[in-house]
Structure formats: structure tokens, C-alpha cells
Motif scaffolding. Structure first.
Motif, PDB file in Angstrom:
ATOM      1  N   VAL A  89       0.254  -1.075   0.058  1.00  0.00           N
ATOM      2  CA  VAL A  89       0.152   0.017   0.149  1.00  0.00           C
ATOM      3  C   VAL A  89       1.276   1.087  -0.126  1.00  0.00           C
ATOM      4  O   VAL A  89       1.485   1.152   0.413  1.00  0.00           O
ATOM      5  N   LEU A  90       0.895   1.952  -1.418  1.00  0.00           N
ATOM      6  CA  LEU A  90       1.611   3.396  -1.111  1.00  0.00           C
ATOM      7  C   LEU A  90       0.975   4.328  -0.305  1.00  0.00           C
ATOM      8  O   LEU A  90      -0.445   4.850  -0.775  1.00  0.00           O
ATOM      9  N   ASP A  91       1.614   4.624   0.536  1.00  0.00           N
ATOM     10  CA  ASP A  91       0.797   5.873   1.730  1.00  0.00           C
ATOM     11  C   ASP A  91       0.817   7.276   1.537  1.00  0.00           C
ATOM     12  O   ASP A  91       1.732   7.996   1.887  1.00  0.00           O
ATOM     13  N   ARG A  92      -0.250   7.841   1.171  1.00  0.00           N
ATOM     14  CA  ARG A  92       0.128   9.457   0.752  1.00  0.00           C
ATOM     15  C   ARG A  92       0.443  10.166   1.805  1.00  0.00           C
ATOM     16  O   ARG A  92       1.410  11.400   2.028  1.00  0.00           O
ATOM     17  N   ALA A  93      -0.129   9.910   2.734  1.00  0.00           N
ATOM     18  CA  ALA A  93      -0.343  11.062   3.999  1.00  0.00           C
ATOM     19  C   ALA A  93       1.169  10.947   4.156  1.00  0.00           C
ATOM     20  O   ALA A  93       1.994  12.214   5.209  1.00  0.00           O
ATOM     21  N   PHE A  94       1.588   9.607   4.547  1.00  0.00           N
ATOM     22  CA  PHE A  94       2.866   9.141   5.235  1.00  0.00           C
ATOM     23  C   PHE A  94       4.109   9.380   4.269  1.00  0.00           C
ATOM     24  O   PHE A  94       5.656   9.059   4.757  1.00  0.00           O
ATOM     25  N   GLN A  95       3.543   9.247   3.512  1.00  0.00           N
ATOM     26  CA  GLN A  95       4.903   8.992   2.025  1.00  0.00           C
ATOM     27  C   GLN A  95       6.000   7.457   2.140  1.00  0.00           C
ATOM     28  O   GLN A  95       7.108   8.073   2.873  1.00  0.00           O
ATOM     29  N   SER A  96       5.370   6.693   2.355  1.00  0.00           N
ATOM     30  CA  SER A  96       5.332   5.768   3.273  1.00  0.00           C
ATOM     31  C   SER A  96       4.944   4.085   2.488  1.00  0.00           C
ATOM     32  O   SER A  96       3.864   4.384   1.259  1.00  0.00           O
ATOM     33  N   VAL A  97       5.116   2.500   2.491  1.00  0.00           N
ATOM     34  CA  VAL A  97       4.900   2.126   1.788  1.00  0.00           C
ATOM     35  C   VAL A  97       4.703   1.438   2.572  1.00  0.00           C
ATOM     36  O   VAL A  97       5.640   0.418   3.869  1.00  0.00           O
ATOM     37  N   ARG A  98       2.936   0.197   2.959  1.00  0.00           N
ATOM     38  CA  ARG A  98       2.688  -0.526   4.263  1.00  0.00           C
ATOM     39  C   ARG A  98       2.837  -1.667   3.724  1.00  0.00           C
ATOM     40  O   ARG A  98       1.938  -1.842   2.455  1.00  0.00           O
ATOM     41  N   VAL A  99       3.262  -3.159   4.007  1.00  0.00           N
ATOM     42  CA  VAL A  99       2.979  -4.271   3.501  1.00  0.00           C
ATOM     43  C   VAL A  99       2.668  -5.201   4.223  1.00  0.00           C
ATOM     44  O   VAL A  99       2.871  -5.266   5.918  1.00  0.00           O
ATOM     45  N   PHE A 100       1.519  -5.773   3.632  1.00  0.00           N
ATOM     46  CA  PHE A 100       0.482  -6.857   4.791  1.00  0.00           C
ATOM     47  C   PHE A 100       1.018  -7.716   4.566  1.00  0.00           C
ATOM     48  O   PHE A 100       0.092  -8.511   3.560  1.00  0.00           O
ATOM     49  N   ASP A 101       1.286  -8.846   5.187  1.00  0.00           N
ATOM     50  CA  ASP A 101       2.022  -9.855   4.799  1.00  0.00           C
ATOM     51  C   ASP A 101       0.926 -10.495   5.547  1.00  0.00           C
ATOM     52  O   ASP A 101       1.171 -10.719   6.813  1.00  0.00           O
ATOM     53  N   THR A 102      -0.806 -11.181   5.207  1.00  0.00           N
ATOM     54  CA  THR A 102      -1.348 -11.433   5.914  1.00  0.00           C
ATOM     55  C   THR A 102      -1.214 -13.111   6.644  1.00  0.00           C
ATOM     56  O   THR A 102      -1.612 -13.327   7.704  1.00  0.00           O
ATOM     57  N   GLU A 103      -0.457 -13.573   6.330  1.00  0.00           N
ATOM     58  CA  GLU A 103      -0.187 -15.253   6.437  1.00  0.00           C
ATOM     59  C   GLU A 103       0.578 -15.338   6.997  1.00  0.00           C
ATOM     60  O   GLU A 103      -0.170 -15.965   8.445  1.00  0.00           O
ATOM     61  N   ARG A 104       1.297 -13.993   7.669  1.00  0.00           N
ATOM     62  CA  ARG A 104       2.345 -14.113   9.072  1.00  0.00           C
ATOM     63  C   ARG A 104       1.896 -12.633  10.311  1.00  0.00           C
ATOM     64  O   ARG A 104       2.161 -12.762  10.983  1.00  0.00           O
ATOM     65  N   GLY A 105       0.487 -12.625   9.846  1.00  0.00           N
ATOM     66  CA  GLY A 105       0.146 -11.684  10.030  1.00  0.00           C
ATOM     67  C   GLY A 105       0.789  -9.815  10.735  1.00  0.00           C
ATOM     68  O   GLY A 105       1.002  -9.614  11.741  1.00  0.00           O
TER      69      GLY A 105
END
Length: 367
Positions: A89-105
Motif C-alpha cells: 500500500v502506497l500511503d500518500r499521507a505518510f509517504q511510505s509503503v505499508r507491506v501487509f503480510d496477512t499469512e504471518r500477521g
């Protein structure tokens, strides 16, 4: 979100010079006009996609209204899934990338607003590279290629320097296609090699002799398909243009349901020009996204703006989605219920919305 530039000059201080788009810019080469249909005989590729789309269902969502800090997204600019099935997820507000690894939580936040190796300043596009990497196109810092095999092993691999103002990007292996907002009468789409060298350029900006007007009216989007075709559109015109990666034009599609808005070019008493939405324009359309959807297919999403939606500061009142087959020249209206689509990966649509809270939703179509 599509921005509309308003002039702050009063009517008494300005003289109207022109209304945009001009008639010249609403013309298109008739030899390359694709067919926007509503039913009837379709290409096999387009028909297969429409049949698969009929089985659309939601399979996963990331981003919460309340909860752990790293799971709350500030504002989604774009998103993708990588080769490991993680949601980027490219987060415009924080100028960062959030990596969601749902298998590992796990949720990993990469970068912040700044100029460090992993930092971003004006990022707008993200796409997966290889099995565990991704690229982010930044209007100030260029295209950053980042490897992230694990949450504890993240590194910058290279930066593709882009010597232009860019507002969209997509990937071709180690190369990239970027959309350039021109200050001169130069092509708007550039194909860049691994080092950032210009391989080729194509696509026409808005036709005008005034740099300010050209810059505003040439704002646009682009997308890449799996077979190497590239589609681009100027936000405020009703056309989508498709090229091969070697610069050969294939089609121009005119969207018949596009509600044309008009902007006034004015000149102040001190000689400076401004451009803003005409008071006569109440409701209007803008092309919000173009996304590759498989081998030669593109999803084109058209935002419809109303007086009420602008007053409420909504991104749009309605979002219409079309599907284009760049191989056959066929196109068809698909839906007015889809959120913004950032990526189509196999049978998965990566969609996002920022209202009522920022989130990314994965939707699956039939096989």
C-alpha cells in the motif's frame, strides 16, 4: 484524486482569452478510433474477461478505521500485490509503503517522507518487481526499486533518475513507462531503460502555445498491460490512446458518456495568466485511472463530479469503469460500482478507497 485548478482572480481583474478544451483538442485521428460498444459481438478476449467479471467477489481487505497504528493507513495513493501474496500500500499521507503480510500477521512500514534511500517525497505509483521487490514512482526522487524479501531485510536496489515532472508510472521488467506533464510541446509518455535512459517517447500533450494551459490540460494517467501495450489519457479529455511499447499507435477510444467540463483561460491586468473551472460548468467527468488488466486489456475509470460532490470535497460523485481490448479495438462499459482499481493480477483485482476510511480491498473474478 484529480485536482482542478481554480483561478483566484476576480472577474473585474481579468479578461477571458479562451475556453478549454478547444475544438482542435476534441478531435482525434479517425483511422485509429476504437469501438466502444454496449452489448453485441465482442472480441474473444473481451468476452472472456466480461464472463469472468460476472463472478466478482471480495476476498480480503487491509486497512482499518481503528486499531493498531501500523494497520491504519493515512491515505491510499495506490496498491499492489507482490509475488509472495503480500499487499503493498502506497500511503500518500505518510509517504511510505505499508507491506501487509496477512499469512504471518505482519505489517511492515517502509520509508517515510524524506530523502533517505528508502524515503519518498511525492510518490504516486507502485508495482511489483520480481518475487519480493517493488518499484515506486516518485515525482521528485524518480523511480526507486526496492527489495523486501523479509520485514528485516529491506534494501534500495537502484534509482531510475527521471529528468521531468512525472505523475504516473508502470513497469516493464527492469524498464518503466512514465507519464510526463510537459512544459513544452513534447511527448507525454516516456519509456525508460534500466539506467533511466530515454528509449522512446510518444503521445501528444494538449495543443496550445501557452505553457500554463498546456501543463494543466495535459495532466494525465497511464497503464501497462501484460503484452507490453501502454494506454494513456489526458484527465480532462474523453479519449484513451493505446500504443505498443515500440511507439506504434494502435487505437484511440472516445468515451461517449464522458461529460465534458470547460476551463477558462484568463489574463490579469498585470499580464499574468490563470486557468480555472468555468462557472458554466456544473457537472463534469475526468479520467481517474488506467490500469492494465491482462494480455492487452485495460480498465479505464472515469470519475463524474457534481456541484454537490465538490462542495463536500468528495473525490467524485460516481466512478464508471470501462474495459478496453487493445488488440481488437473493442471497448465496453463494465460497472459503476467498482472502487478505484490499482492492479489486476491474474484473477485478483486490487482496489482501494479513502472514504469513509482508507483501505485496500482484494476482489476475485472467475477463472
Amino acid at each position: 484524486m484529480i485536482s482542478v485548478v481554480f483561478s483566484k482572480s476576480s472577474q473585474a481583474q481579468t479578461a477571458t482569452l479562451a475556453m478549454h478544451p478547444s475544438a482542435e483538442n476534441l478531435e482525434v485521428d479517425a483511422r485509429t478510433v476504437g469501438r466502444v460498444r454496449s452489448g453485441g459481438k465482442r472480441s474473444r478476449n473481451l468476452q472472456h474477461f466480461l464472463d469472468r467479471f460476472g463472478a466478482l467477489r471480495t476476498i480480503r481487505q487491509v486497512g482499518k478505521e481503528d486499531g493498531a497504528e501500523n494497520e491504519i493507513i493515512g491515505a491510499v495513493e495506490s496498491a499492489a500485490i507482490d509475488g509472495l501474496g503480500r499487499v503493498l500500500v502506497l500511503d500518500r499521507a505518510f509517504q511510505s509503503v505499508r507491506v501487509f503480510d496477512t499469512e504471518r500477521g505482519q505489517v511492515t512500514v517502509i520509508g517515510r517522507k524524506g530523502s533517505g534511500p528508502l524515503d519518498l517525497r511525492a510518490a504516486f505509483s507502485i508495482w511489483p518487481v520480481g518475487r519480493n521487490g517493488f518499484a515506486v514512482a516518485d515525482g521528485i526522487l524518480g523511480v526507486k526499486y526496492i527489495a523486501a524479501p523479509t520485514r528485516d531485510s529491506v534494501r534500495l536496489e537502484r534509482i531510475m533518475t527521471v529528468r521531468a515532472d512525472i505523475t504516473a508510472g508502470c513497469g516493464f521488467g527492469q524498464a518503466a513507462a512514465v507519464y510526463r506533464t510537459p512544459s513544452e510541446d513534447t511527448p507525454v509518455v516516456a519509456i525508460l531503460g534500466e539506467s533511466g535512459s530515454l528509449l522512446r517517447a510518444f503521445g501528444s500533450p494538449y495543443k496550445t502555445s501557452v505553457p500554463l494551459v498546456r501543463g494543466i490540460m495535459s495532466e494525465g494517467v497511464l497503464g501497462c498491460s501484460a503484452n507490453g501495450h501502454i494506454a494513456y489519457a489526458l484527465n480532462f479529455l474523453p479519449f484513451v490512446h493505446v500504443y505498443r511499447a515500440d511507439g506504434v499507435k494502435l487505437w484511440s477510444f472516445r468515451l461517449g458518456d464522458f461529460r465534458q467540463g470547460f476551463q477558462e483561460e484568463r489574463q490579469r491586468s498585470d499580464g499574468r495568466r490563470s486557468i480555472g473551472l468555468s462557472e458554466k460548468t456544473k457537472d463534469f467527468s475526468s479520467i481517474a485511472r488506467v490500469t492494465g488488466a491482462g494480455d492487452g486489456l485495460f480498465l479505464v475509470q472515469v470519475a463524474y463530479h457534481t456541484v454537490a460532490s465538490r462542495r463536500l470535497r468528495n473525490e467524485f460523485a460516481r466512478l464508471d469503469t470501462y474495459v478496453i481490448d487493445s488488440s481488437s479495438g473493442d471497448a465496453e462499459f463494465l460497472s459503476s460500482k467498482l472502487p478505484l482499481v490499482a492492479q489486476v493480477s491474474g484473477n485478483t483485482l486490487v482496489t482501494f478507497s479513502n472514504d469513509p476510511f482508507p483501505r485496500v480491498t482484494l476482489m476475485q473474478i472467475g477463472s
